[in-house]
Design a protein around this motif. Structure first.
Motif, PDB file in Angstrom:
ATOM      1  N   GLY A 143     -11.820  -7.847 -17.418  1.00 47.48           N
ATOM      2  CA  GLY A 143     -11.605  -7.842 -16.061  1.00 47.48           C
ATOM      3  C   GLY A 143     -10.414  -7.182 -15.669  1.00 47.48           C
ATOM      4  N   ALA A 144     -10.205  -6.030 -15.962  1.00 49.44           N
ATOM      5  CA  ALA A 144      -9.096  -5.194 -15.529  1.00 49.44           C
ATOM      6  C   ALA A 144      -9.114  -4.921 -14.067  1.00 49.44           C
ATOM      7  CB  ALA A 144      -9.083  -3.708 -16.321  1.00 49.44           C
ATOM      8  N   ASP A 145     -10.199  -4.563 -13.725  1.00 49.93           N
ATOM      9  CA  ASP A 145     -10.305  -4.293 -12.173  1.00 49.93           C
ATOM     10  C   ASP A 145     -10.585  -5.613 -11.493  1.00 49.93           C
ATOM     11  OD1 ASP A 145     -10.478  -3.195  -9.929  1.00 49.93           O
ATOM     12  OD2 ASP A 145     -12.616  -2.693 -10.055  1.00 49.93           O
ATOM     13  N   ASP A 146     -11.371  -6.511 -12.207  1.00 51.22           N
ATOM     14  CA  ASP A 146     -11.839  -7.860 -11.565  1.00 51.22           C
ATOM     15  C   ASP A 146     -11.068  -8.890 -12.442  1.00 51.22           C
ATOM     16  OD1 ASP A 146     -13.174  -9.941 -10.320  1.00 51.22           O
ATOM     17  OD2 ASP A 146     -15.042  -9.253 -11.116  1.00 51.22           O
ATOM     18  N   ASN A 147     -10.070  -9.407 -12.055  1.00 47.75           N
ATOM     19  CA  ASN A 147      -9.165  -8.823 -11.018  1.00 47.75           C
ATOM     20  C   ASN A 147      -7.717  -8.834 -11.346  1.00 47.75           C
ATOM     21  OD1 ASN A 147      -8.407  -8.239  -8.450  1.00 47.75           O
ATOM     22  ND2 ASN A 147      -8.189 -10.372  -7.809  1.00 47.75           N
ATOM     23  N   ALA A 148      -7.542  -8.210 -12.664  1.00 49.52           N
ATOM     24  CA  ALA A 148      -5.941  -7.846 -12.919  1.00 49.52           C
ATOM     25  C   ALA A 148      -5.480  -6.932 -12.059  1.00 49.52           C
ATOM     26  CB  ALA A 148      -6.007  -7.492 -14.308  1.00 49.52           C
ATOM     27  N   SER A 149      -6.310  -6.279 -11.414  1.00 45.66           N
ATOM     28  CA  SER A 149      -5.747  -5.137 -10.432  1.00 45.66           C
ATOM     29  C   SER A 149      -5.174  -5.554  -9.222  1.00 45.66           C
ATOM     30  CB  SER A 149      -6.951  -4.095  -9.940  1.00 45.66           C
ATOM     31  OG  SER A 149      -7.969  -4.937  -9.414  1.00 45.66           O
ATOM     32  N   GLY A 150      -6.003  -6.556  -8.577  1.00 51.46           N
ATOM     33  CA  GLY A 150      -5.321  -7.478  -7.522  1.00 51.46           C
ATOM     34  C   GLY A 150      -4.085  -8.282  -7.793  1.00 51.46           C
ATOM     35  N   VAL A 151      -4.162  -8.908  -8.990  1.00 54.40           N
ATOM     36  CA  VAL A 151      -3.002  -9.672  -9.168  1.00 54.40           C
ATOM     37  C   VAL A 151      -1.586  -8.595  -9.629  1.00 54.40           C
ATOM     38  CG1 VAL A 151      -1.716 -11.161 -11.017  1.00 54.40           C
ATOM     39  CG2 VAL A 151      -4.298 -11.410 -10.570  1.00 54.40           C
ATOM     40  N   ALA A 152      -2.098  -7.520 -10.020  1.00 58.06           N
ATOM     41  CA  ALA A 152      -0.771  -6.648 -10.197  1.00 58.06           C
ATOM     42  C   ALA A 152      -0.399  -6.337  -9.016  1.00 58.06           C
ATOM     43  CB  ALA A 152      -1.317  -5.346 -11.169  1.00 58.06           C
ATOM     44  N   VAL A 153      -1.129  -5.967  -8.118  1.00 59.26           N
ATOM     45  CA  VAL A 153      -0.812  -5.502  -6.798  1.00 59.26           C
ATOM     46  C   VAL A 153       0.015  -6.597  -5.862  1.00 59.26           C
ATOM     47  CG1 VAL A 153      -1.474  -4.830  -4.229  1.00 59.26           C
ATOM     48  CG2 VAL A 153      -2.545  -3.849  -6.284  1.00 59.26           C
ATOM     49  N   MET A 154      -0.604  -7.838  -6.221  1.00 53.84           N
ATOM     50  CA  MET A 154       0.183  -9.162  -5.626  1.00 53.84           C
ATOM     51  C   MET A 154       1.697  -9.023  -6.255  1.00 53.84           C
ATOM     52  SD  MET A 154      -0.766 -12.958  -6.088  1.00 53.84           S
ATOM     53  CE  MET A 154      -0.337 -12.858  -7.955  1.00 53.84           C
ATOM     54  N   LEU A 155       1.850  -8.999  -7.488  1.00 54.37           N
ATOM     55  CA  LEU A 155       3.266  -8.875  -7.896  1.00 54.37           C
ATOM     56  C   LEU A 155       4.087  -7.874  -7.559  1.00 54.37           C
ATOM     57  CD1 LEU A 155       1.959  -9.934 -11.692  1.00 54.37           C
ATOM     58  CD2 LEU A 155       3.290 -11.387 -10.168  1.00 54.37           C
ATOM     59  N   LYS A 156       3.520  -6.825  -7.492  1.00 49.27           N
ATOM     60  CA  LYS A 156       4.584  -5.564  -6.809  1.00 49.27           C
ATOM     61  C   LYS A 156       4.726  -5.955  -5.281  1.00 49.27           C
ATOM     62  CE  LYS A 156       4.533  -0.634  -5.812  1.00 49.27           C
ATOM     63  NZ  LYS A 156       5.543  -0.952  -4.791  1.00 49.27           N
ATOM     64  N   LEU A 157       3.938  -6.676  -4.581  1.00 51.14           N
ATOM     65  CA  LEU A 157       4.222  -7.059  -3.102  1.00 51.14           C
ATOM     66  C   LEU A 157       5.393  -8.043  -3.199  1.00 51.14           C
ATOM     67  CD1 LEU A 157       0.819  -6.824  -1.435  1.00 51.14           C
ATOM     68  CD2 LEU A 157       2.617  -5.400  -1.099  1.00 51.14           C
ATOM     69  N   ALA A 158       5.483  -8.755  -4.266  1.00 50.45           N
ATOM     70  CA  ALA A 158       6.414 -10.042  -4.422  1.00 50.45           C
ATOM     71  C   ALA A 158       7.515  -9.428  -4.594  1.00 50.45           C
ATOM     72  CB  ALA A 158       5.790 -10.950  -5.420  1.00 50.45           C
ATOM     73  N   ARG A 159       7.763  -8.338  -5.618  1.00 53.18           N
ATOM     74  CA  ARG A 159       8.855  -7.537  -5.792  1.00 53.18           C
ATOM     75  C   ARG A 159       9.325  -6.760  -4.334  1.00 53.18           C
ATOM     76  NH1 ARG A 159       8.008  -3.401  -9.859  1.00 53.18           N
ATOM     77  NH2 ARG A 159       7.939  -1.886  -8.246  1.00 53.18           N
ATOM     78  N   ASP A 160       8.519  -6.187  -3.898  1.00 57.50           N
ATOM     79  CA  ASP A 160       8.952  -5.549  -2.665  1.00 57.50           C
ATOM     80  C   ASP A 160       9.453  -6.243  -1.356  1.00 57.50           C
ATOM     81  OD1 ASP A 160       8.220  -3.255  -4.240  1.00 57.50           O
ATOM     82  OD2 ASP A 160       6.540  -2.868  -3.121  1.00 57.50           O
ATOM     83  N   LEU A 161       8.751  -7.292  -1.292  1.00 62.40           N
ATOM     84  CA  LEU A 161       9.270  -8.352  -0.239  1.00 62.40           C
ATOM     85  C   LEU A 161      10.515  -9.164  -0.240  1.00 62.40           C
ATOM     86  CD1 LEU A 161       5.513  -9.203   0.727  1.00 62.40           C
ATOM     87  CD2 LEU A 161       7.314  -8.065   2.371  1.00 62.40           C
ATOM     88  N   ARG A 162      11.020  -9.128  -1.505  1.00 66.87           N
ATOM     89  CA  ARG A 162      12.631 -10.005  -1.627  1.00 66.87           C
ATOM     90  C   ARG A 162      13.407  -9.238  -0.637  1.00 66.87           C
ATOM     91  NH1 ARG A 162      13.656  -9.375  -7.587  1.00 66.87           N
ATOM     92  NH2 ARG A 162      13.229  -7.073  -7.097  1.00 66.87           N
ATOM     93  N   GLU A 163      13.941 -10.089   0.175  1.00 69.80           N
ATOM     94  CA  GLU A 163      14.750  -9.737   1.177  1.00 69.80           C
ATOM     95  C   GLU A 163      14.510  -8.771   2.188  1.00 69.80           C
ATOM     96  OE1 GLU A 163      18.361  -9.137  -0.815  1.00 69.80           O
ATOM     97  OE2 GLU A 163      18.550 -10.824  -1.879  1.00 69.80           O
ATOM     98  N   LYS A 164      13.378  -8.616   2.477  1.00 71.70           N
ATOM     99  CA  LYS A 164      12.501  -7.716   3.542  1.00 71.70           C
ATOM    100  C   LYS A 164      11.527  -8.467   4.418  1.00 71.70           C
ATOM    101  CE  LYS A 164      10.491  -3.168   3.733  1.00 71.70           C
ATOM    102  NZ  LYS A 164       9.979  -2.136   3.065  1.00 71.70           N
ATOM    103  N   ASN A 165      11.431  -7.917   5.454  1.00 79.20           N
ATOM    104  CA  ASN A 165      10.641  -8.694   6.248  1.00 79.20           C
ATOM    105  C   ASN A 165      10.940 -10.181   6.550  1.00 79.20           C
ATOM    106  OD1 ASN A 165       9.689  -5.950   6.939  1.00 79.20           O
ATOM    107  ND2 ASN A 165       8.013  -6.271   5.406  1.00 79.20           N
ATOM    108  N   THR A 166      11.985 -10.461   6.845  1.00 76.26           N
ATOM    109  CA  THR A 166      12.426 -11.839   6.739  1.00 76.26           C
ATOM    110  C   THR A 166      11.968 -12.797   7.766  1.00 76.26           C
ATOM    111  OG1 THR A 166      14.572 -11.257   7.513  1.00 76.26           O
ATOM    112  CG2 THR A 166      14.348 -11.642   5.116  1.00 76.26           C
ATOM    113  N   ASN A 167      11.042 -12.301   8.756  1.00 74.74           N
ATOM    114  CA  ASN A 167      10.707 -13.208   9.831  1.00 74.74           C
ATOM    115  C   ASN A 167       9.454 -13.941   9.350  1.00 74.74           C
ATOM    116  OD1 ASN A 167      12.553 -12.449  12.041  1.00 74.74           O
ATOM    117  ND2 ASN A 167      11.494 -10.444  12.290  1.00 74.74           N
ATOM    118  N   ASN A 168       9.037 -13.765   8.151  1.00 74.59           N
ATOM    119  CA  ASN A 168       8.046 -14.565   7.709  1.00 74.59           C
ATOM    120  C   ASN A 168       8.427 -15.077   6.571  1.00 74.59           C
ATOM    121  OD1 ASN A 168       5.727 -14.423   9.547  1.00 74.59           O
ATOM    122  ND2 ASN A 168       5.882 -12.261   9.188  1.00 74.59           N
ATOM    123  N   ASN A 169       7.994 -16.381   5.939  1.00 75.07           N
ATOM    124  CA  ASN A 169       8.057 -16.778   4.713  1.00 75.07           C
ATOM    125  C   ASN A 169       6.843 -16.127   3.693  1.00 75.07           C
ATOM    126  OD1 ASN A 169      10.119 -18.497   5.325  1.00 75.07           O
ATOM    127  ND2 ASN A 169       8.459 -19.830   6.247  1.00 75.07           N
TER     128      ASN A 169
END
Length: 408
Positions: A143-169
């Motif tokens: 299940g590399a595409d289904d759904n390790a791919s989605g999890v990997a993108v989610m983790l990247k977003l978690a890294r990118d959103l630290r201390e950014k776009n702070t009007n939301n949790n």
């Protein structure tokens, strides 16, 4: 002096180690989750527990606050089924025949009034069984595409959103039990660890690892808020070919949030010949495409950072319009195709399409006397035929029309 120097060097090494953990690439995340050693991450198994532990560790070193019921983990009990016509169901308490699933939940608390949920499921099919399209006996379904791919993108977003776009949790959830019937997401919305009334929208990524040469990205749930359509196209800097789908209902975890009157977007790069088979491996993913999708989603989140809580809108359930049919052509439709007709993305062995000489890439234009202009008209046409009946099917191949005789 020497002891102070050694301590200083140890602190530098520890800091570098921490940074290295935070900068894990999407390819490395997929490689771990889709490795043979995790045996397909089937819900309720020790191998899914290993995946959950890995994700909890990733959340920790990304600086996310634990937001499960036991650290990063939210457990739920379910009763599996061997009946292909029944779904597993979440039950209260443990007992004979029950198993435990584990959502993994991390949180960026910006002390904002609204929260964005970003999710992807991390479970898969284990050795196959129910849901598998493999016909060769037990085999590891990575299940590399289904759904390790989605999890990997989610983790990247978690890294990118630290201390950014702070009007939301931001609440990040790696869902368990999706393959068994959206068990983990359904459990979460009924037992939330944040106030759902403060959730402004939910983003779901399920199978985002196969962006094709046409750069086509399916986005479901576009009708669930009035702002989605404009936002999607205003932030499409990469020139993605967006295949829009209005409905908030679909076979992935965003459905659980839509049912709770929360606007949703679900991102998907399409089915393929390795779907739910042992051949869905890490080396087949388009990691550059995943980077493009991650940046696109980040742009959308950034654009909406100064918005108030998004308005919710109910949508028509597109699946309710699907007609019933007694026959099959034996093909995998290309759900990303936006032209006229139904493009074939794959053919099944020993089925009517193969016997008639149809191929991947053929575009079905007509079945018997019934015109095929899109996926719905294809299914409606298919519903007109009976087993054993023969029909002339018109397809476009390499820009030319051709007719083949198909026996259902």
């Amino acid at each position: 002096m020497r002891s102070i120097l050694i301590l200083f060097l140890m602190l530098i090494a520890f800091s570098c180690k921490q940074d290295a953990k935070q900068m894990v690439s999407m390819q490395e995340d997929v490689a771990y989750l889709a490795a043979d050693s995790l045996m397909g991450r089937e819900t309720g198994t020790s191998y899914e527990m290993l995946a959950a532990s890995y994700l909890a560790d990733r959340f920790k070193h990304l600086g996310l606050e634990a937001k499960g019921t036991d650290g990063y983990i939210q457990e739920f009990t379910f009763k599996p089924t061997l009946n292909p016509h029944e779904q597993a169901e979440v039950v209260e308490g443990s007992g004979t025949g029950t198993l435990t699933g584990r959502n993994v939940i991390g949180y960026i608390d910006n002390n904002a009034e609204t929260t964005v949920v970003i999710g992807a499921h991390y479970d898969h099919l284990g050795m196959g069984g129910q849901g598998s399209l493999h016909r060769g006996g037990d085999a590891i379904h990575n299940g590399a595409d289904d759904n390790a791919s989605g999890v990997a993108v989610m983790l990247k977003l978690a890294r990118d959103l630290r201390e950014k776009n702070t009007n939301n949790n931001y609440l990040f959830i790696a869902f368990s039990g999706e393959e068994m019937g959206l068990l983990g997401s359904n459990y979460f919305v009924k037992n939330p660890t944040v106030d759902l009334a403060q959730v402004t929208y939910m983003i779901n990524m399920d199978m985002v690892g196969r962006l094709n040469e046409e750069n086509t990205l399916a986005v479901h749930g576009v009708g669930t808020s009035p702002v989605w359509k404009q936002t999607l196209f205003a932030n499409n800097d990469a020139g993605l070919n967006i295949a829009e789908h209005e409905s908030g209902i679909g076979p992935s975890d965003h459905t659980s949030f839509y049912i709770m009157d929360i606007p949703v977007l679900h991102f998907f790069t399409g089915q393929h010949g390795d779907y739910h088979k042992p051949t869905d491996d890490a080396d087949k993913l388009n990691y550059t495409g995943m980077e493009t999708i991650a940046n696109y989603i980040l742009n959308i989140i950034t654009d909406l950072d100064d918005n108030e809580k998004l308005a919710f809108r109910k949508t028509k359930n597109e699946s309710e319009d699907v007609p019933s049919f007694k026959v099959t052509l034996g093909v995998v439709p290309d759900y990303l195709y936006t032209g006229e007709g139904m493009r074939i993305d794959g053919v099944s062995e020993d089925r009517p399409a193969v016997k008639a000489g149809l191929q991947k890439g053929d575009i079905v234009k007509k079945m018997g006397e019934h015109d095929v202009t899109d996926m719905m008209s294809y299914m409606k046409s298919l519903s007109k035929f009976e087993p054993g009946q023969t029909a002339v099917v018109t397809v476009e191949r390499d820009g030319k029309l051709m007719e083949v005789s198909v026996t259902f």
